[in-house]
Motif scaffolding. Structure first.
Motif, short mmCIF file in Angstrom:
data_model
loop_
_atom_site.label_atom_id
_atom_site.label_comp_id
_atom_site.label_asym_id
_atom_site.label_seq_id
_atom_site.Cartn_x
_atom_site.Cartn_y
_atom_site.Cartn_z
N GLY A 1 17.08 33.47 -15.23
CA GLY A 1 18.36 33.17 -15.85
C GLY A 1 19.41 32.82 -14.82
O GLY A 1 20.25 31.94 -15.05
N ARG B 1 18.76 30.52 -25.64
CA ARG B 1 19.79 30.88 -24.66
C ARG B 1 20.83 29.77 -24.58
O ARG B 1 20.47 28.60 -24.51
CB ARG B 1 19.19 31.11 -23.28
N GLY C 1 20.62 36.43 -21.47
CA GLY C 1 19.57 36.28 -20.47
C GLY C 1 20.00 35.49 -19.26
O GLY C 1 19.19 34.81 -18.66
N ALA C 2 21.24 35.55 -18.90
CA ALA C 2 21.73 34.74 -17.80
C ALA C 2 22.02 35.57 -16.56
O ALA C 2 22.88 35.26 -15.78
CB ALA C 2 22.98 33.99 -18.24
N GLU D 1 13.74 25.95 -15.43
CA GLU D 1 13.34 26.35 -16.77
C GLU D 1 11.87 26.07 -17.08
O GLU D 1 11.20 26.89 -17.71
CB GLU D 1 14.20 25.62 -17.81
#
Length: 398
Positions: A55, A86, A49-50, A393
């Motif tokens: 992300g 993650r 998910g980056a 985040e």
């Protein structure tokens, strides 16, 4: 290489006047050769998910953290109930070999030790074996005396929330010179306390708030006196075991890290230093003790914060004490401090800095959303990217 003492200092990187960094920093002479290679970004396939969007913002913040912290590498682990986990890393764990940072790597967590010690003390309180208003003298008779210091007037509560007024032994210049001459020498908790007691207190107990590592060294001694076991054994029994933190340990005088691990770095500075990056992975953490000797992993720090804030380890009444910041004007509770973000979200956690390592672990108040990150270098001050990381985040997009 010059030695500087363990230190705590406020940093300005959080977007609020009351957020703080409680950092336990140890500058020790290192082993190995000077490191000169620049860090490289980790393989993107190692991070779920980056990609773009959310992300991408997190990944960019991790890269900036490594750069601003003058670290070869940085890594973050984010866990959200119902949203998976993650792991994002940037740079390298070892500048000589180019080894990447692994999610399972062990590292020194510095003052995050205080979160564990506070949880142990409050569990003992819940069990009726320790009182928050017990004088220190009751458990350690005759120890805290001299130069205006008096354990009869200092309570366990004041050790936990840093309102004792006791001098921080890490600010003692004589100790700093001794460490410079013999950095690998083992220090006992009693000797560290005696160092602090050669100084007058900052203020009378309970009058003000000031972070002091001496408080938690004393708490470790109180735990041993009450239980008959070392604070490390009691922590394993009461906190690490119940939370299954199998990657977390109290090394005592052990100088090496458990496998797997990368390396830890700092700059050779000062009058005789040339500014080169030095490997300081191996060190004797006995002079951090109950204030900062912990070794852990990102997964374990995440589970520690989650378990605490869910009430899994510390009962709800004692958890309220951990988050009571009234004695510090909103800055610090007992082994936890609040991080207030610009979007109105408040996180709870702690951080730690010990020579060659910086870490922060925070969570939402319900413990269901956690973030733990680390640098493999003693952090530079003013890490604005830390704020960027937390807001990327935890702050919902507008």
């Amino acid at each position: 290489m010059p030695i500087s003492a363990i230190r705590w200092h406020r940093r300005s990187r959080m977007p609020t006047a009351v957020a703080l960094t409680a950092a336990l920093g140890l500058a020790l002479s290192g082993c190995g050769t000077a490191a000169t290679e620049a860090g490289r970004d980790a393989d993107p396939r190692a991070s779920a998910g980056a990609g773009g969007g959310h992300g991408g913002a997190v990944r960019s913040a991790v890269r900036r953290l490594a750069a601003q912290g003058d670290a070869p590498g940085a890594a973050v682990l984010i866990r959200r109930e119902g949203g998976g986990t993650r792991f994002i890393a940037s740079g390298v764990a070892d500048v000589r070999t180019g080894r990447r940072i692994h999610r399972s790597d062990h590292f020194r967590a510095g003052s995050l030790t205080k979160t564990v010690i506070a949880a142990v003390a409050l569990r003992l309180t819940a069990q009726g074996r320790l009182g928050l208003d017990d004088p220190v003298e009751e458990h350690l008779p005759g120890l805290v005396r001299g130069h205006g210091n008096d354990g009869r007037n200092i309570t366990v509560r004041q050790l936990l929330n840093h309102t004792s007024g006791l001098f921080d032994y890490t600010e003692d210049p004589v100790l700093a010179r001794q460490l410079s001459a013999a950095a690998d020498r083992t220090r006992t908790p009693a000797s560290l306390v005696r160092t602090a007691l050669t100084h007058r207190p900052y203020f009378a107990p309970g009058v003000k708030w000031r972070y002091s590592n001496t408080n938690y060294v004393l708490l470790g001694m109180v735990v041993q006196q009450v239980t008959g076991r070392s604070y490390a054994d009691e922590a394993r029994r009461e906190v690490l075991g119940p939370l299954r933190l199998h990657g977390t340990s109290f090394p005592g005088t052990r100088t090496t890290l458990p496998a797997p691990h990368g390396r830890a770095y700092t700059r050779d500075s000062g009058a005789r230093g040339d500014g080169a990056r030095r490997d300081v992975t191996d060190l004797n953490p006995s002079y951090a003790g109950a204030a900062g000797e912990l070794v852990s992993t990102l997964d374990d720090l995440s589970h520690l914060l989650s378990g605490l804030l869910r009430g899994t380890v510390v009962p709800r009444a004692e958890l309220r004490q951990m988050r009571d910041t009234s004695a510090s004007d909103g800055q610090y509770g007992m082994g936890l401090f609040p991080v207030r973000l610009s979007c109105g979200v408040t996180l709870w956690g702690h951080n730690g800095e010990i020579n060659g390592s910086y870490a922060l672990a925070v969570a939402t108040p319900d413990g269901r959303h956690t973030l733990a990150y680390r640098l493999n270098s003693t952090a530079a001050s003013g890490l604005a990217a830390e704020t960027s990381l937390l807001e990327a985040e935890f702050c919902p997009p507008r």
